[in-house]
Design a protein around this motif. Structure first.
Motif, PDB file in Angstrom:
ATOM      1  N   ARG A 322       0.837  -1.208   0.000  1.00  0.00           N
ATOM      2  CA  ARG A 322       0.000   0.000   0.000  1.00  0.00           C
ATOM      3  C   ARG A 322       0.873   1.259   0.000  1.00  0.00           C
ATOM      4  O   ARG A 322       0.524   2.260  -0.626  1.00  0.00           O
ATOM      5  CB  ARG A 322      -0.934  -0.016   1.213  1.00  0.00           C
ATOM      6  CG  ARG A 322      -2.040  -1.056   1.129  1.00  0.00           C
ATOM      7  CD  ARG A 322      -3.100  -0.799   2.186  1.00  0.00           C
ATOM      8  NE  ARG A 322      -4.160  -1.799   2.110  1.00  0.00           N
ATOM      9  CZ  ARG A 322      -4.199  -2.924   2.825  1.00  0.00           C
ATOM     10  NH1 ARG A 322      -3.225  -3.184   3.682  1.00  0.00           N
ATOM     11  NH2 ARG A 322      -5.196  -3.782   2.695  1.00  0.00           N
ATOM     12  N   ASP A 323       1.987   1.198   0.721  1.00  0.00           N
ATOM     13  CA  ASP A 323       2.919   2.325   0.723  1.00  0.00           C
ATOM     14  C   ASP A 323       3.466   2.555  -0.680  1.00  0.00           C
ATOM     15  O   ASP A 323       3.538   3.689  -1.168  1.00  0.00           O
ATOM     16  CB  ASP A 323       4.052   2.032   1.707  1.00  0.00           C
ATOM     17  CG  ASP A 323       4.927   3.258   1.957  1.00  0.00           C
ATOM     18  OD1 ASP A 323       4.550   4.358   1.499  1.00  0.00           O
ATOM     19  OD2 ASP A 323       5.975   3.113   2.596  1.00  0.00           O
ATOM     20  N   ALA A 325       2.033   1.618  -3.484  1.00  0.00           N
ATOM     21  CA  ALA A 325       0.929   2.064  -4.338  1.00  0.00           C
ATOM     22  C   ALA A 325       0.671   3.555  -4.161  1.00  0.00           C
ATOM     23  O   ALA A 325       0.432   4.286  -5.127  1.00  0.00           O
ATOM     24  CB  ALA A 325      -0.333   1.262  -4.035  1.00  0.00           C
ATOM     25  N   ALA A 326       0.728   4.031  -2.908  1.00  0.00           N
ATOM     26  CA  ALA A 326       0.475   5.446  -2.647  1.00  0.00           C
ATOM     27  C   ALA A 326       1.572   6.313  -3.247  1.00  0.00           C
ATOM     28  O   ALA A 326       1.305   7.369  -3.830  1.00  0.00           O
ATOM     29  CB  ALA A 326       0.366   5.689  -1.148  1.00  0.00           C
ATOM     30  N   ARG A 327       2.828   5.865  -3.111  1.00  0.00           N
ATOM     31  CA  ARG A 327       3.943   6.676  -3.616  1.00  0.00           C
ATOM     32  C   ARG A 327       3.947   6.735  -5.138  1.00  0.00           C
ATOM     33  O   ARG A 327       4.285   7.763  -5.731  1.00  0.00           O
ATOM     34  CB  ARG A 327       5.283   6.092  -3.120  1.00  0.00           C
ATOM     35  CG  ARG A 327       6.501   6.866  -3.599  1.00  0.00           C
ATOM     36  CD  ARG A 327       6.493   8.275  -3.069  1.00  0.00           C
ATOM     37  NE  ARG A 327       7.494   9.124  -3.701  1.00  0.00           N
ATOM     38  CZ  ARG A 327       7.319   9.808  -4.815  1.00  0.00           C
ATOM     39  NH1 ARG A 327       6.152   9.753  -5.447  1.00  0.00           N
ATOM     40  NH2 ARG A 327       8.261  10.567  -5.315  1.00  0.00           N
ATOM     41  N   THR A 328       3.589   5.663  -5.797  1.00  0.00           N
ATOM     42  CA  THR A 328       3.622   5.625  -7.262  1.00  0.00           C
ATOM     43  C   THR A 328       2.269   5.935  -7.886  1.00  0.00           C
ATOM     44  O   THR A 328       2.148   5.950  -9.115  1.00  0.00           O
ATOM     45  CB  THR A 328       4.076   4.241  -7.747  1.00  0.00           C
ATOM     46  OG1 THR A 328       3.144   3.245  -7.301  1.00  0.00           O
ATOM     47  CG2 THR A 328       5.461   3.910  -7.219  1.00  0.00           C
ATOM     48  N   ARG A 329       1.246   6.153  -7.056  1.00  0.00           N
ATOM     49  CA  ARG A 329      -0.116   6.421  -7.521  1.00  0.00           C
ATOM     50  C   ARG A 329      -0.622   5.300  -8.426  1.00  0.00           C
ATOM     51  O   ARG A 329      -1.296   5.533  -9.429  1.00  0.00           O
ATOM     52  CB  ARG A 329      -0.173   7.770  -8.232  1.00  0.00           C
ATOM     53  CG  ARG A 329      -0.056   8.938  -7.299  1.00  0.00           C
ATOM     54  CD  ARG A 329      -0.209  10.254  -8.021  1.00  0.00           C
ATOM     55  NE  ARG A 329       1.013  10.621  -8.720  1.00  0.00           N
ATOM     56  CZ  ARG A 329       1.144  11.703  -9.487  1.00  0.00           C
ATOM     57  NH1 ARG A 329       0.117  12.508  -9.668  1.00  0.00           N
ATOM     58  NH2 ARG A 329       2.274  11.971 -10.073  1.00  0.00           N
ATOM     59  N   THR A 330      -0.274   4.073  -8.051  1.00  0.00           N
ATOM     60  CA  THR A 330      -0.759   2.889  -8.754  1.00  0.00           C
ATOM     61  C   THR A 330      -1.950   2.337  -7.995  1.00  0.00           C
ATOM     62  O   THR A 330      -1.863   2.127  -6.783  1.00  0.00           O
ATOM     63  CB  THR A 330       0.337   1.808  -8.845  1.00  0.00           C
ATOM     64  OG1 THR A 330       1.501   2.372  -9.440  1.00  0.00           O
ATOM     65  CG2 THR A 330      -0.135   0.623  -9.667  1.00  0.00           C
ATOM     66  N   SER A 332      -4.370   0.260  -5.918  1.00  0.00           N
ATOM     67  CA  SER A 332      -4.010  -0.863  -5.060  1.00  0.00           C
ATOM     68  C   SER A 332      -4.523  -2.192  -5.599  1.00  0.00           C
ATOM     69  O   SER A 332      -3.910  -3.239  -5.362  1.00  0.00           O
ATOM     70  CB  SER A 332      -4.549  -0.635  -3.639  1.00  0.00           C
ATOM     71  OG  SER A 332      -5.959  -0.480  -3.650  1.00  0.00           O
ATOM     72  N   GLY A 353      -5.531   8.845  -9.467  1.00  0.00           N
ATOM     73  CA  GLY A 353      -4.134   9.198  -9.261  1.00  0.00           C
ATOM     74  C   GLY A 353      -3.264   8.740 -10.413  1.00  0.00           C
ATOM     75  O   GLY A 353      -2.380   9.476 -10.880  1.00  0.00           O
TER      76      GLY A 353
END
Length: 473
Positions: A322-323, A325-330, A332, A353
């Motif tokens: 999840r971290d 995914a959030a950083r790369t805006r992929t 989840s 995103g």
């Protein structure tokens, strides 16, 4: 004969030596990013004594999430055509040369490579066999590099392409300057030697040295991902490699626990293990669904150790994913594979995103693509004003067919041209040209008095008459 004299600043050999050194450094970065993309991650660290025993588990403890990040971004960046000036549709000539050079496929490679390792290159050259169709090739960042004029991030001062000859193993190099093309060669590097190549001019039969540069500019164009104001760029996954390493470390811990302590281990005290005539212990208990263990000695105690709970390992991996995914805006659901009863609005929100990131990445990509399209149109003899050339991109949003049709119908009531609606639908430039021609032919037939053209092709009278005769018989 090798060139021993130290070249002056700005000379072709000076550019060759400078760009060669920079290219070797970039190759290290590109190789690291490619290893992560392909799943060849560094093995997780464990105690030195345990490395050999657990090597099989170490190789299994690599789950490639960064590869998904690259693919999820690159697959939504797709070129649909080129528009010049205020034309409502894509330019046919620009698209013809594009397709003649197989850029439908190679553009995907160029964009994927740029997203993966930070940059890729395109080389434009005149075609000696067909002047109207220049040669456009995709170049790898480990074989190509450009230098820019001081103070500029776009005006190219020099370019270099280096490769190894497949037959001899010798190094081949071409320095691209606005005033000419300078070709060099160097002997095959010896294994274990780190000496700089000894470059010598490479003369091609029937070609002058240096070769002329009919384009008058450096024909090597760089496609950058995530560029900065200092001229640098970076891979899409460079800043999440630590997260990938954390995931792999948690995986090896989970596999070790799963291998050695994920089952219930029984223990027994006060029991003397029987032995055979050779003094070897005999296994007294055999587990089976139809067997019963009987111990007559009342002093024997039996118990078991509980199995290791693997839940915390799984939760730790999910937290790291999840971290990432959030950083790369992929989204989840791309990385975790979990998507249950999700609505269209929720799916769109989850992908917002990624869509925003793709729209941002397309801008520097578009500038580079526009530059090499201008180059090959100029090389083909096009004299039009190409300053307003624009890349036409495929819509990065995923919509159901019903949602898309509904949106297009509403747009049509606002007076949006039909070609723009076809483009939003996802039609290729070839399809748009065909549809426009068919619509124009239909309109001409209607104006000529053939009202039936509004309802489709006019039936052939001969075929109609033949069918009627057959029915009457």
């Amino acid at each position: 004969m090798a060139l021993a004299k130290k070249p002056a600043v700005g000379e072709p050999l000076w550019w060759l030596e400078r760009l060669w050194t920079e290219l070797e450094e970039r190759c290290k970065y590109a190789e690291r990013m490619r290893c992560y993309y392909s799943g060849d991650h560094p093995l997780a660290l464990v105690a030195d004594k345990a490395r050999d025993a657990f090597r099989r588990l170490l190789k299994q403890a690599r789950s490639n999430y960064v590869g998904l990040v690259v693919d999820a971004t690159a697959e939504r960046i797709q070129v649909d055509g080129m528009r010049i000036g205020d034309s409502p549709v894509g330019d046919e000539e620009a698209w013809r040369i594009w397709q003649a050079n197989n850029l439908d496929a190679d553009a995907d490679l160029l964009i994927t490579e740029a997203v993966k390792v930070g940059r890729s290159f395109v080389l434009v050259a005149p075609n000696p066999n067909d002047a109207s169709t220049p040669i456009v090739t995709a170049e790898d960042c480990t074989q190509a590099i450009v230098a820019y004029v001081p103070g500029s991030r776009r005006e190219r001062a020099a370019g270099l392409k280096v490769w190894t000859d497949d037959w001899t193993g010798d190094l081949m190099a071409t320095v691209y300057l606005p005033g000419g093309l300078f070709k060099y060669t160097a002997p095959k590097p010896q294994q274990g030697m780190r000496k700089e190549p000894q470059w010598a001019p490479r003369e091609v039969p029937g070609e002058a040295w240096p070769a002329p540069n009919p384009l008058g500019v450096v024909p090597l164009v760089e496609i950058q991902n995530r560029p900065d104001l200092l001229g640098g760029c970076m891979s899409e996954v460079e800043d999440v490699l630590d997260i990938q390493d954390r995931i792999n470390k948690t995986l090896i811990d989970r596999l070790m626990a799963q291998e050695f302590s994920a089952f219930r281990q029984r223990w027994m005290t006060g029991y003397e293990v029987p032995t055979d005539e050779h003094g070897q212990p005999i296994e007294p208990f055999k587990a089976a669904v139809d067997r019963l263990w009987v111990i007559e000695d009342e002093g024997v105690q039996i118990g078991e150790f509980s199995a290791t709970d693997l839940g915390p390992y799984l939760k730790a991996i999910e937290a790291d994913v999840r971290d990432l995914a959030a950083r790369t805006r992929t989204p989840s659901q791309y990385l975790l594979g979990v998507m249950v009863n999700i609505s269209g609005d929720a799916l769109k929100a989850a992908e917002s995103g990624l869509v925003s990131k793709v729209l941002q990445r397309r801008r520097p990509f578009g500038e580079a693509i526009e530059e090499f399209v201008r180059l090959y149109l100029r090389a083909a003899g096009d004299t039009r004003d190409l300053s307003a050339l624009e890349v036409m991109w495929h819509n990065p949003e995923f919509r159901t067919e019903g949602e898309l049709v509904d949106a297009l119908m509403k747009m049509s009531t606002l007076g949006v041209p039909r070609e723009a609606l076809w483009e939003r639908w996802g039609a290729s430039q070839t399809e748009i040209v065909q549809w426009r021609e068919q619509a124009d032919q239909q309109a001409a037939r209607v104006l000529g008095g053939d009202v039936a053209a509004l309802f489709g092709p006019k039936p052939d009278p001969a075929v109609t008459a033949g069918a009627a005769d057959g029915n009457s018989g």
